[in-house]
Design a protein around this motif. Structure first.
Motif, PDB file in Angstrom:
ATOM      1  N   ALA A 288       0.010  -2.089  -8.700  1.00 46.59           N
ATOM      2  CA  ALA A 288      -0.238  -2.917  -7.729  1.00 46.59           C
ATOM      3  C   ALA A 288      -0.038  -4.337  -8.328  1.00 46.59           C
ATOM      4  O   ALA A 288       0.754  -5.284  -7.499  1.00 46.59           O
ATOM      5  N   LEU A 289      -0.274  -4.554  -9.727  1.00 48.86           N
ATOM      6  CA  LEU A 289      -0.095  -5.823 -10.205  1.00 48.86           C
ATOM      7  C   LEU A 289       1.552  -6.084 -10.431  1.00 48.86           C
ATOM      8  O   LEU A 289       1.779  -7.325 -10.230  1.00 48.86           O
ATOM      9  N   VAL A 290       2.149  -5.114 -10.679  1.00 46.09           N
ATOM     10  CA  VAL A 290       3.607  -5.186 -10.936  1.00 46.09           C
ATOM     11  C   VAL A 290       3.981  -5.720  -9.670  1.00 46.09           C
ATOM     12  O   VAL A 290       5.188  -6.569  -9.274  1.00 46.09           O
ATOM     13  N   LEU A 291       3.822  -4.945  -8.479  1.00 45.13           N
ATOM     14  CA  LEU A 291       4.179  -5.374  -7.022  1.00 45.13           C
ATOM     15  C   LEU A 291       3.841  -6.700  -6.925  1.00 45.13           C
ATOM     16  O   LEU A 291       4.686  -7.631  -6.289  1.00 45.13           O
ATOM     17  N   GLY A 292       2.539  -7.063  -7.100  1.00 44.57           N
ATOM     18  CA  GLY A 292       2.298  -8.654  -6.864  1.00 44.57           C
ATOM     19  C   GLY A 292       2.870  -9.480  -7.654  1.00 44.57           C
ATOM     20  O   GLY A 292       3.485 -10.622  -6.891  1.00 44.57           O
ATOM     21  N   VAL A 293       3.409  -9.137  -8.868  1.00 45.10           N
ATOM     22  CA  VAL A 293       4.208 -10.159  -9.525  1.00 45.10           C
ATOM     23  C   VAL A 293       5.557 -10.485  -8.986  1.00 45.10           C
ATOM     24  O   VAL A 293       5.917 -11.448  -8.736  1.00 45.10           O
ATOM     25  N   PHE A 294       5.735  -9.387  -8.827  1.00 40.31           N
ATOM     26  CA  PHE A 294       7.462  -9.677  -8.040  1.00 40.31           C
ATOM     27  C   PHE A 294       7.518 -10.095  -6.613  1.00 40.31           C
ATOM     28  O   PHE A 294       8.164 -10.991  -6.274  1.00 40.31           O
ATOM     29  N   ALA A 295       6.606  -9.537  -5.874  1.00 39.10           N
ATOM     30  CA  ALA A 295       6.285  -9.948  -4.411  1.00 39.10           C
ATOM     31  C   ALA A 295       5.911 -11.365  -4.037  1.00 39.10           C
ATOM     32  O   ALA A 295       6.457 -11.925  -3.158  1.00 39.10           O
ATOM     33  N   ILE A 296       4.679 -11.590  -4.880  1.00 41.73           N
ATOM     34  CA  ILE A 296       4.061 -12.856  -4.700  1.00 41.73           C
ATOM     35  C   ILE A 296       4.435 -13.926  -5.427  1.00 41.73           C
ATOM     36  O   ILE A 296       4.682 -15.128  -4.942  1.00 41.73           O
ATOM     37  N   THR A 297       4.790 -13.866  -6.572  1.00 43.78           N
ATOM     38  CA  THR A 297       5.119 -15.000  -7.516  1.00 43.78           C
ATOM     39  C   THR A 297       6.675 -15.131  -7.575  1.00 43.78           C
ATOM     40  O   THR A 297       6.953 -16.205  -7.504  1.00 43.78           O
TER      41      THR A 297
ATOM     42  N   VAL B  58      11.102  -3.804  -3.882  1.00 44.48           N
ATOM     43  CA  VAL B  58      10.346  -3.715  -4.777  1.00 44.48           C
ATOM     44  C   VAL B  58       9.382  -2.395  -4.771  1.00 44.48           C
ATOM     45  O   VAL B  58       9.218  -1.746  -5.770  1.00 44.48           O
ATOM     46  N   GLY B  59       8.877  -2.314  -3.520  1.00 42.38           N
ATOM     47  CA  GLY B  59       7.953  -1.022  -3.582  1.00 42.38           C
ATOM     48  C   GLY B  59       8.804   0.224  -3.864  1.00 42.38           C
ATOM     49  O   GLY B  59       8.593   1.225  -4.254  1.00 42.38           O
ATOM     50  N   VAL B  60      10.024   0.534  -3.135  1.00 42.82           N
ATOM     51  CA  VAL B  60      10.965   1.441  -3.531  1.00 42.82           C
ATOM     52  C   VAL B  60      11.276   1.589  -4.952  1.00 42.82           C
ATOM     53  O   VAL B  60      10.994   2.809  -5.570  1.00 42.82           O
TER      54      VAL B  60
ATOM     55  N   TYR C 151      -3.031 -11.539  -4.137  1.00 43.46           N
ATOM     56  CA  TYR C 151      -3.193 -10.907  -5.645  1.00 43.46           C
ATOM     57  C   TYR C 151      -4.493 -10.088  -5.620  1.00 43.46           C
ATOM     58  O   TYR C 151      -4.475  -9.094  -5.804  1.00 43.46           O
ATOM     59  N   ARG C 152      -5.594 -10.800  -5.184  1.00 40.18           N
ATOM     60  CA  ARG C 152      -6.917 -10.225  -5.235  1.00 40.18           C
ATOM     61  C   ARG C 152      -6.863  -8.912  -4.475  1.00 40.18           C
ATOM     62  O   ARG C 152      -7.420  -7.833  -4.843  1.00 40.18           O
ATOM     63  N   THR C 153      -6.323  -9.129  -3.249  1.00 37.20           N
ATOM     64  CA  THR C 153      -6.346  -8.052  -2.185  1.00 37.20           C
ATOM     65  C   THR C 153      -5.499  -6.757  -2.666  1.00 37.20           C
ATOM     66  O   THR C 153      -5.726  -5.801  -2.447  1.00 37.20           O
ATOM     67  N   VAL C 154      -4.203  -7.266  -3.185  1.00 34.03           N
ATOM     68  CA  VAL C 154      -3.273  -6.300  -3.704  1.00 34.03           C
ATOM     69  C   VAL C 154      -3.814  -5.265  -4.707  1.00 34.03           C
ATOM     70  O   VAL C 154      -3.647  -4.249  -4.862  1.00 34.03           O
ATOM     71  N   LEU C 155      -4.489  -6.008  -5.470  1.00 32.92           N
ATOM     72  CA  LEU C 155      -5.234  -5.464  -6.813  1.00 32.92           C
ATOM     73  C   LEU C 155      -6.123  -4.328  -6.358  1.00 32.92           C
ATOM     74  O   LEU C 155      -6.381  -3.408  -6.727  1.00 32.92           O
ATOM     75  N   LEU C 156      -7.071  -4.722  -5.329  1.00 38.18           N
ATOM     76  CA  LEU C 156      -7.938  -3.724  -4.848  1.00 38.18           C
ATOM     77  C   LEU C 156      -7.560  -2.995  -4.031  1.00 38.18           C
ATOM     78  O   LEU C 156      -7.837  -1.631  -4.254  1.00 38.18           O
ATOM     79  N   ALA C 157      -6.322  -2.953  -3.392  1.00 41.37           N
ATOM     80  CA  ALA C 157      -5.753  -1.885  -2.712  1.00 41.37           C
ATOM     81  C   ALA C 157      -5.240  -0.995  -3.574  1.00 41.37           C
ATOM     82  O   ALA C 157      -5.014   0.265  -3.442  1.00 41.37           O
TER      83      ALA C 157
END
Length: 431
Positions: free
Chosen positions: A199-208, A216-218, A319-325
């Protein structure tokens, strides 16, 4: 003085208001009801199944023994067909009146349809209702955890296609760390950490970095499959006794509740992960709609600019929500290696993350509805196993594709109009 209204020659004459037509979406449910009723009716017409079908309602260890229900296969099928047609007629009356089909009717129709199908398929056989529903619940656990993670991510505005990668990496982490430490609890924490890492890697690319979230997910799913397959062949398989033999969570019956007929063996004789699932569903459903945190999460998913205006840090909240997910989805992955299989194998999840994503859409981005959808898909998977055990006349190829057929029907036909969060999949770039 009388004022005569002026009417332009090209305007139609003013007439009394006509009643509006029934919205076409309301007719989808009765039409589907009718189609399913016809399909069930075709079963005994195409292939007659003589004999009695028995439904066993109690397990051997139950304190209260309920009697078995036994009836001729044809009688069960045709009785349920009549009930289904009555349900389709009532749904059509609701649509004609401009009302939606009640949820209780949809549930009863589903029970009737499944009873009719099993009555035909299990002629001269016995169906254990406890095994059917209890196994469905066990198979649905990773789907529920994955769906909850998907709901949280998308409610915050981040499309989480990487659910399957989080489940798979969680299963890998639980197997490896559980084998080294010998503790299922440490293995569960490792699985949650592994899911959060994806999820952190997803957040870095998608959010930052504002990369397309679907891509990114695929890519993350494919990357996790490659990493875990390599580690399995090079590390786990050669050292299976030391690195791929994790401990298992045992079933923990709850006193009194576990003795309730039918419900007890299904719901209250499960592993700790199932009980944690109950807690997670209740807490997330409450927190998302009843707390300040939930309001902020929904705000950044619907109107991030307005949320930013009132002082909510949009990207930090995401970020916090994606990490919790990711933590929640990773816990679902632990189910595979700490409960079901007790070892890790290549592509162990079998694409379950995509079914969990379908449950998110089917559940209209609501935790409780997504949970019910995941349970439906888990039931479809276990039904495949039950039909194989009793030697059903249904072709094995159809039984293998049954869970995915249910997924397609649910998303394409039964979900109706479904609107995701307004800013779902849209990166927030602060002006």
């Amino acid at each position: 003085m009388t004022i005569t209204p002026t009417v332009r020659p090209d305007e139609p004459p003013v007439t009394a208001l006509e009643p509006t037509a029934t919205p076409p979406g309301l007719w989808k449910t009765p039409v589907l009801f009718g189609v399913f009723a016809v399909l069930i009716a075709l079963l005994p017409l195409l292939k007659t199944r003589a004999g009695d079908t028995t439904f066993r309602l109690a397990a051997e260890t139950d304190f209260v023994k309920l009697p078995e229900l036994k009836a001729p296969s044809d009688a069960i099928t045709w009785t349920t067909v009549v009930l289904m047609l009555l349900g389709a007629g009532y749904a059509a009356w609701c649509a004609r009146s401009g009302r939606r089909t009640p949820l209780w009717l949809v549930a009863l129709f589903g029970v009737a349809a499944m009873t009719g199908f099993l009555g035909w398929a299990a002629a001269d056989e016995t169906i254990s209702v406890i095994f059917l529903l209890g196994g469905a619940l066990a198979l649905a656990v990773p789907l529920v955890f994955g769906a909850l993670g998907g709901v949280l991510g998308e409610r915050a505005g981040v499309v989480n296609i990487a659910i399957d990668g989080q489940l798979l990496f969680g299963a890998f982490g639980a197997a490896l760390i559980g084998s080294v430490t010998g503790s299922p609890w440490v293995a569960l924490l490792a699985a949650m950490f592994a899911g959060a890492l994806v999820a952190l890697v997803l957040g870095v690319f998608a959010i930052t970095y504002y990369v397309d979230q679907v891509i990114v997910g695929v890519v993350l799913n494919v990357l996790v499959i490659g990493i875990t397959s390599f580690m399995f062949s090079q590390v786990l398989a050669p050292n299976a006794a030391a690195l791929n033999s994790p401990p298992r969570f045992e079933r923990i019956p709850i006193p009194l509740l576990g003795e309730i007929p039918i419900v007890g063996p299904i719901l209250f004789r499960q592993t700790i992960l199932v009980y944690l699932m109950y807690v997670a569903v209740a807490v997330i459903s409450w927190a998302l709609y009843r707390t300040r945190w939930g309001l902020r999460v929904r705000a950044v998913g619907e109107h991030p600019m307005a949320a930013d205006t009132v002082g909510i840090k949009v990207n930090l909240t995401r970020y916090r929500t994606v990490l919790l997910a990711g933590l929640i989805a990773g816990a679902g992955g632990a189910t595979y290696t700490l409960v079901s299989v007790s070892q890790f194998n290549r592509e162990l999840t079998g694409g379950a993350g995509y079914i969990a994503l379908a449950a998110v859409i089917f559940g209209k981005w609501d935790p409780l509805r997504a949970t019910l959808a995941a349970l439906l898909f888990g039931f479809a998977q276990n039904l495949q196993n039950v039909l194989s055990v009793i030697g059903s006349p249904v072709p094995s190829q159809f039984m293998l594709m049954l869970p995915y057929v249910v997924t397609i029907f649910a998303v394409a036909g039964l979900v109706g109009r479904s609107r995701p969060p307004e800013a779902d999949g849209i990166p927030y770039i602060k002006a």
